[in-house]
Design an enzyme around this catalytic site. Structure first.
Site, PDB file in Angstrom:
ATOM      1  N   SER A  88     -16.229   8.574  -4.494  1.00  0.00           N
ATOM      2  CA  SER A  88     -17.260   7.794  -5.017  1.00  0.00           C
ATOM      3  C   SER A  88     -17.408   7.144  -3.508  1.00  0.00           C
ATOM      4  O   SER A  88     -18.266   6.270  -3.675  1.00  0.00           O
ATOM      5  CB  SER A  88     -16.300   6.733  -6.021  1.00  0.00           C
ATOM      6  OG  SER A  88     -14.945   7.075  -5.326  1.00  0.00           O
ATOM      7  N   ARG A  89     -17.030   7.772  -2.897  1.00  0.00           N
ATOM      8  CA  ARG A  89     -17.107   6.427  -1.075  1.00  0.00           C
ATOM      9  C   ARG A  89     -15.992   7.438   0.261  1.00  0.00           C
ATOM     10  O   ARG A  89     -15.718   8.199  -0.367  1.00  0.00           O
ATOM     11  CB  ARG A  89     -16.785   5.165  -1.624  1.00  0.00           C
ATOM     12  CG  ARG A  89     -15.145   5.164  -1.898  1.00  0.00           C
ATOM     13  CD  ARG A  89     -14.539   3.761  -1.984  1.00  0.00           C
ATOM     14  NE  ARG A  89     -13.061   3.154  -2.402  1.00  0.00           N
ATOM     15  CZ  ARG A  89     -11.903   3.354  -2.141  1.00  0.00           C
ATOM     16  NH1 ARG A  89     -12.035   3.590  -0.761  1.00  0.00           N
ATOM     17  NH2 ARG A  89     -10.816   3.614  -2.892  1.00  0.00           N
ATOM     18  N   SER A 148      -5.541  16.678   7.511  1.00  0.00           N
ATOM     19  CA  SER A 148      -5.256  15.564   8.581  1.00  0.00           C
ATOM     20  C   SER A 148      -4.613  15.822  10.442  1.00  0.00           C
ATOM     21  O   SER A 148      -3.516  16.464   9.833  1.00  0.00           O
ATOM     22  CB  SER A 148      -4.716  13.606   8.099  1.00  0.00           C
ATOM     23  OG  SER A 148      -4.284  12.389   9.234  1.00  0.00           O
ATOM     24  N   TYR A 190       2.416   9.597   4.531  1.00  0.00           N
ATOM     25  CA  TYR A 190       0.948  11.022   4.644  1.00  0.00           C
ATOM     26  C   TYR A 190       1.681  11.896   5.045  1.00  0.00           C
ATOM     27  O   TYR A 190       1.300  13.046   4.806  1.00  0.00           O
ATOM     28  CB  TYR A 190       0.787   9.845   5.131  1.00  0.00           C
ATOM     29  CG  TYR A 190      -0.825  10.372   5.683  1.00  0.00           C
ATOM     30  CD1 TYR A 190      -1.990  10.034   4.498  1.00  0.00           C
ATOM     31  CD2 TYR A 190      -1.165  10.713   6.666  1.00  0.00           C
ATOM     32  CE1 TYR A 190      -3.058  10.353   4.530  1.00  0.00           C
ATOM     33  CE2 TYR A 190      -2.861  10.975   6.895  1.00  0.00           C
ATOM     34  CZ  TYR A 190      -3.506  10.992   5.786  1.00  0.00           C
ATOM     35  OH  TYR A 190      -5.127  11.088   5.570  1.00  0.00           O
ATOM     36  N   VAL A 191       2.237  11.799   6.151  1.00  0.00           N
ATOM     37  CA  VAL A 191       2.613  13.171   6.928  1.00  0.00           C
ATOM     38  C   VAL A 191       3.349  14.046   6.324  1.00  0.00           C
ATOM     39  O   VAL A 191       2.861  15.320   6.806  1.00  0.00           O
ATOM     40  CB  VAL A 191       3.422  12.475   8.142  1.00  0.00           C
ATOM     41  CG1 VAL A 191       3.758  14.191   9.453  1.00  0.00           C
ATOM     42  CG2 VAL A 191       2.820  11.588   9.479  1.00  0.00           C
ATOM     43  N   ILE A 231     -11.155   8.307  10.950  1.00  0.00           N
ATOM     44  CA  ILE A 231     -12.957   8.736  10.256  1.00  0.00           C
ATOM     45  C   ILE A 231     -13.160   6.785  10.025  1.00  0.00           C
ATOM     46  O   ILE A 231     -12.508   6.197   9.498  1.00  0.00           O
ATOM     47  CB  ILE A 231     -12.833   9.413   9.226  1.00  0.00           C
ATOM     48  CG1 ILE A 231     -12.418  10.661  10.074  1.00  0.00           C
ATOM     49  CG2 ILE A 231     -14.207   9.615   8.884  1.00  0.00           C
ATOM     50  CD1 ILE A 231     -13.350  11.041  11.007  1.00  0.00           C
TER      51      ILE A 231
HETATM   52  P1  NAP Z   1     -11.339   6.464   1.277  1.00  0.00           P
HETATM   53  O1  NAP Z   1     -12.285   6.286   2.024  1.00  0.00           O
HETATM   54  O2  NAP Z   1      -9.720   5.281   0.738  1.00  0.00           O
HETATM   55  O3  NAP Z   1     -11.703   7.158  -0.943  1.00  0.00           O
HETATM   56  C1  NAP Z   1     -11.116   7.622  -0.998  1.00  0.00           C
HETATM   57  C2  NAP Z   1     -11.378   8.392  -2.400  1.00  0.00           C
HETATM   58  O4  NAP Z   1     -10.502   9.131  -3.214  1.00  0.00           O
HETATM   59  C3  NAP Z   1     -12.452   7.543  -2.882  1.00  0.00           C
HETATM   60  O5  NAP Z   1     -13.339   7.905  -4.070  1.00  0.00           O
HETATM   61  C4  NAP Z   1     -11.367   6.948  -4.433  1.00  0.00           C
HETATM   62  O6  NAP Z   1     -12.599   7.298  -5.621  1.00  0.00           O
HETATM   63  C5  NAP Z   1     -10.429   8.624  -4.534  1.00  0.00           C
HETATM   64  N1  NAP Z   1      -9.710   8.713  -4.870  1.00  0.00           N
HETATM   65  C6  NAP Z   1      -8.269   7.497  -4.406  1.00  0.00           C
HETATM   66  N2  NAP Z   1      -7.348   7.738  -5.728  1.00  0.00           N
HETATM   67  C7  NAP Z   1      -7.967   8.054  -6.117  1.00  0.00           C
HETATM   68  C8  NAP Z   1      -6.985   8.913  -7.513  1.00  0.00           C
HETATM   69  N3  NAP Z   1      -5.631   8.566  -8.158  1.00  0.00           N
HETATM   70  N4  NAP Z   1      -8.001  10.109  -7.858  1.00  0.00           N
HETATM   71  C9  NAP Z   1      -9.017  10.544  -7.649  1.00  0.00           C
HETATM   72  N5  NAP Z   1      -9.692   9.819  -6.909  1.00  0.00           N
HETATM   73  C10 NAP Z   1      -8.998   9.105  -5.710  1.00  0.00           C
HETATM   74  O7  NAP Z   1     -10.619   7.442   2.040  1.00  0.00           O
HETATM   75  P2  NAP Z   1     -11.184   8.843   3.155  1.00  0.00           P
HETATM   76  O8  NAP Z   1     -11.026   7.674   4.283  1.00  0.00           O
HETATM   77  O9  NAP Z   1     -12.320   9.336   2.694  1.00  0.00           O
HETATM   78  O10 NAP Z   1     -10.484   9.876   2.876  1.00  0.00           O
HETATM   79  C11 NAP Z   1     -10.760  10.980   2.206  1.00  0.00           C
HETATM   80  C12 NAP Z   1      -9.486  11.618   2.252  1.00  0.00           C
HETATM   81  O11 NAP Z   1     -10.106  11.997   4.442  1.00  0.00           O
HETATM   82  C13 NAP Z   1      -8.400  11.568   2.362  1.00  0.00           C
HETATM   83  O12 NAP Z   1      -7.699  12.741   2.011  1.00  0.00           O
HETATM   84  C14 NAP Z   1      -7.645  11.143   4.161  1.00  0.00           C
HETATM   85  O13 NAP Z   1      -6.146  11.738   4.066  1.00  0.00           O
HETATM   86  C15 NAP Z   1      -8.639  11.907   4.243  1.00  0.00           C
HETATM   87  N6  NAP Z   1      -8.199  11.326   5.661  1.00  0.00           N
HETATM   88  C16 NAP Z   1      -9.046  10.303   6.547  1.00  0.00           C
HETATM   89  C17 NAP Z   1      -8.941   9.676   7.167  1.00  0.00           C
HETATM   90  C18 NAP Z   1      -9.584   8.400   7.906  1.00  0.00           C
HETATM   91  O14 NAP Z   1      -9.163   8.441   9.082  1.00  0.00           O
HETATM   92  N7  NAP Z   1     -10.400   8.328   6.718  1.00  0.00           N
HETATM   93  C19 NAP Z   1      -8.278  10.426   8.624  1.00  0.00           C
HETATM   94  C20 NAP Z   1      -7.641  11.997   7.550  1.00  0.00           C
HETATM   95  C21 NAP Z   1      -7.820  12.335   6.811  1.00  0.00           C
HETATM   96  P3  NAP Z   1     -11.773   6.040  -5.763  1.00  0.00           P
HETATM   97  O15 NAP Z   1     -12.409   4.384  -5.413  1.00  0.00           O
HETATM   98  O16 NAP Z   1     -12.962   5.412  -6.992  1.00  0.00           O
HETATM   99  O17 NAP Z   1     -10.260   5.693  -7.024  1.00  0.00           O
END
Ligand code: NAP
Length: 255
Positions: A16-17, A149, A163-164, A196
């Site tokens: 969703s985002r 990650s 998280y790690v 990111i």
């Molecule tokens: P984000 O902006 O927080 O978005 C999280 C997404 O996951 C949203 O669409 C949210 O949907 C959904 N979500 C959260 N809880 C959920 C649940 N219980 N069931 C189903 N969907 C759920 O996160 P992001 O930065 O895009 O990260 C996405 C992935 O990349 C994650 O696995 C994160 O660990 C990994 N990652 C991110 C980074 C970074 O720097 N951003 C770095 C390394 C790895 P709703 O809003 O509808 O709940």
């Protein structure tokens, strides 16, 4: 001209985002019909679906909270009904993206958060992958792509121990399953992002974010679209010989 992922059904969890939304949009642009999953943000998920449809692609949203076993089972059951059942229970591409971070010193963290965190970051990845593999093996083709990650390879910073732990588990699971499925035509890989710019880790979040930028050799946070292009690369038919890989996309931080 046909698109590389034409007639393929893709499921992107947490789309969703952020990174998940960018992945859903990119896979749809390459021709896939995409299930956009969300937990708490139906309006945002519908916005992603609209963006895909406005661009001529195919998408639909499914709400399911993957931090619960019921929610994960609900999402699995929805695959049979996807796009009016026109895929007949098939699934071609699974992107396990949904995940969350618990910030703060481990010794001060609440013990009742363990299950929720592991259910979302690890258990849902395992359960969805098993179901996807059951669908993909008979068709002798499939792509399972897990979003890990760089915190799943090293404990780079303090205060994200849980998280790690979950992201190390995702990487281990990716490698293990890739060995078991390698001969079936189903590949299993992970993309491990560095920082990111999303709501999870905003690039304009003050001095900590500035310090993080300096750790990358390119001197900036990545964009969600840059993770999406790595996922799209792994999803291509031409990527069939890449299996069990944790592809780092971190602006050179891990170098
Ligand atoms: P984000 O902006 O927080 O978005 C999280 C997404 O996951 C949203 O669409 C949210 O949907 C959904 N979500 C959260 N809880 C959920 C649940 N219980 N069931 C189903 N969907 C759920 O996160 P992001 O930065 O895009 O990260 C996405 C992935 O990349 C994650 O696995 C994160 O660990 C990994 N990652 C991110 C980074 C970074 O720097 N951003 C770095 C390394 C790895 P709703 O809003 O509808 O709940």
């Amino acid at each position: 001209m046909s698109k590389p992922l034409e007639n393929k059904l893709a499921l992107v969890t947490g789309s969703s985002r952020g990174i998940g939304a960018a992945i859903a949009i990119r896979l749809a642009a390459e021709g896939a019909s995409v299930i956009v999953n969300y937990a708490a943000s139906p309006a945002r998920a519908e916005k992603v679906v609209k963006e895909i449809r406005d661009a001529g692609g195919k998408a639909e949203a499914v709400g399911a909270d993957l931090s619960t076993i019921e929610g994960t089972n609900k999402l699995i059951a929805s695959i049979d009904q996807a796009f009016g059942g026109s895929f007949g229970g098939r699934l071609d591409i699974l992107v396990n993206n949904a995940g969350s971070v618990v910030f703060g010193p481990f010794m001060e963290g609440a013990e009742d958060s363990y299950d929720k965190h592991f259910n979302l970051n690890v258990r849902s990845v395992i359960a969805l992958s098993k179901d996807a593999a059951r669908r993909m093996i008979p068709q002798k083709w499939g792509r399972i792509i897990n979003i890990g990650s760089i915190h799943g390879e090293h404990a780079h910073v303090s205060g994200v121990t849980m998280y790690v732990a979950t992201k190390f588990a995702v990487h281990g699971f990716t490698r293990g399953l890739s060995r078991e499925l390698g001969a079936t035509g189903v590949t299993v890989n992970a993309v491990q992002p560095g920082f990111i710019d999303t709501e999870l880790s905003p690039a304009d979040d003050g001095s900590v974010a500035e310090a993080m930028k300096k750790l990358t050799s390119v001197g900036r946070f990545g964009r969600a679209e840059e993770i999406a292009s790595a996922v799209a690369f792994l999803a291509q038919p031409e990527s069939a010989f890449i299996n069990g890989e944790n592809l780092t996309v971190d602006g050179g931080w891990n170098a």
